[in-house]
Design an enzyme around this catalytic site. Structure first.
Site, PDB file in Angstrom:
ATOM      1  N   LYS A  39       0.850  -1.206   0.000  1.00 22.62           N
ATOM      2  CA  LYS A  39       0.000   0.000   0.000  1.00 22.62           C
ATOM      3  C   LYS A  39       0.880   1.249   0.000  1.00 22.62           C
ATOM      4  O   LYS A  39       2.066   1.203   0.365  1.00 22.62           O
ATOM      5  CB  LYS A  39      -0.916   0.031   1.240  1.00 22.62           C
ATOM      6  N   ASP A  92      -1.919  -1.792  10.651  1.00 25.48           N
ATOM      7  CA  ASP A  92      -2.251  -1.781   9.217  1.00 25.48           C
ATOM      8  C   ASP A  92      -2.827  -3.113   8.718  1.00 25.48           C
ATOM      9  O   ASP A  92      -3.224  -3.209   7.554  1.00 25.48           O
ATOM     10  CB  ASP A  92      -0.983  -1.478   8.391  1.00 25.48           C
TER      11      ASP A  92
END
Ligand SMILES: C[C@@](CO)(OP(=O)(O)O)[C@H](O)COP(=O)(O)OP(=O)(O)OC[C@H]1O[C@@H](n2ccc(N)nc2=O)[C@H](O)[C@@H]1O
Ligand SMILES: Nc1ncnc2c1ncn2[C@@H]1O[C@H](COP(=O)(O)OP(=O)(O)O)[C@@H](O)[C@H]1O
Length: 291
Positions: A11, A137
């Site tokens: 990401k 995350d």
């Protein structure tokens, strides 16, 4: 199902704002997350002997309980009293400790994979609740796509998908601890908060230019001062036609957004040529959901 091969995608943070600090040291954040098509391959194979075996192509990564993929497997094996063993092979391509959530994405893939291989029937939300105990995350890495992440990163709201574009990633050869960056921020006054709402509005209007204009990461206040190479990489990207360029997460990876792939490639070449870093990747945003 005895074998499963998964892609653990990286990401970038299109926006990262820090709103406050909790008593346990974690920070309340407001981030726009975006999956990119750079991935580790995670191969999961059942084995008769009990236990977890991790193998990886990176000699410096732990293969014991300190590996996030190992931790993810152990969490579900313990909870569901799984007696069979599992072998996890990690073919790593995402740079490690780079601000691209490589480890978290491996953990997310293993949670997803264990759920399927052992027919645990946990809904996505239940996997995310377990995932956050491994890393802030991890829930996002389970969800993927264009997402607003709040809380410590685990309160997730899907956003309008990022319009198609090319992403140039450049990771300089420095190492920055996530904890250090967050902690350092506490001792500074935040002078400029990124325009997270502007990013969201840009996405809602499918307006890539507006989205790119609003990119911002408050953690740069710590890292860019400490490591001028980050500013230099950002400048090369912008000179070479990036719509904008910022650091991802706690760094040190910098990413730039390009409309044309050829310009992203050219910028990558320039960054290598000028000796800023050899580690550059041209990729694109990835918005497909997990099957
Ligand atoms: C900065 C971000 C932005 O997406 O990404 P990376 O740079 O790691 O990719 C994340 O907030 C990182 O998430 P993740 O790396 O999963 O964090 P964790 O392992 O849970 O925490 C590592 C350390 O970061 C700090 N931390 C993390 C998340 C958060 N909301 N506040 C924090 O202060 C804590 O000091 C913690 O000890
Ligand atoms: N499977 C894994 N892949 C990458 N790093 C891992 C893994 N398991 C444990 N780690 C450790 O987690 C730390 C952060 O790694 P990573 O997730 O790549 O960082 P970031 O979130 O900044 O991109 C590293 O110090 C690394 O040693």
């Amino acid at each position: 199902m005895d074998r499963l091969e998964l892609k653990a995608l990286a990401k970038v943070n299109l926006g990262l704002d820090v709103l406050g600090r909790r008593s346990n040291g974690y920070h309340d954040v407001r981030m726009v997350m975006q999956t990119v098509y750079l991935y580790d391959q995670v191969i999961m194979e059942k084995k008769k002997e009990p236990g977890i075996e991790v193998e990886t192509n990176l000699y410096f990564l732990p293969v014991n309980e300190n590996n996030l993929a190992y931790k993810a497997a152990k969490l579900l094996m313990d909870e569901f009293h799984i007696k069979e063993g599992i072998k996890i092979t990690l073919k790593k391509h995402i740079p490690v400790a780079a601000g691209m959530a490589g480890g978290s994405s491996n953990a997310a893939a293993v949670l997803y994979g264990m759920n399927r291989m052992f027919a645990l029937k946990l809904p996505e939300k239940a996997l995310m609740e377990r995932g956050v105990t491994l890393g802030a995350d991890v829930p996002y890495c389970i969800m993927r796509g264009t997402v607003l992440a709040e809380g410590i990163g685990e309160v997730l709201t899907p956003l309008s998908p990022m319009p198609k574009c090319h992403i140039l990633l450049a990771k300089p050869p420095i190492s920055v601890s996530t904890k250090f960056v967050y902690d350092e921020l506490d001792s500074r006054e935040i002078t400029k908060h990124p325009d997270i709402d502007g990013i969201i509005e840009g996405l809602d209007g499918q307006d890539l230019a507006r989205t790119a204009r609003c990119l911002g990461n408050v953690l740069e206040e710590v890292t860019v001062r400490e490591y001028p190479v980050l500013e230099q990489i950002k400048n090369v990207m912008k000179e070479q036609g990036a719509m904008n360029a910022i650091m991802s997460g706690s760094g040190p990876t910098v990413f730039g957004i390009f409309e044309e792939k050829s310009r992203a490639r050219e910028a990558g070449r320039k960054i290598k040529e000028t000796g800023l870093t050899k580690q550059v990747y041209v990729t694109n945003v990835h918005n497909a959901r997990r099957k």
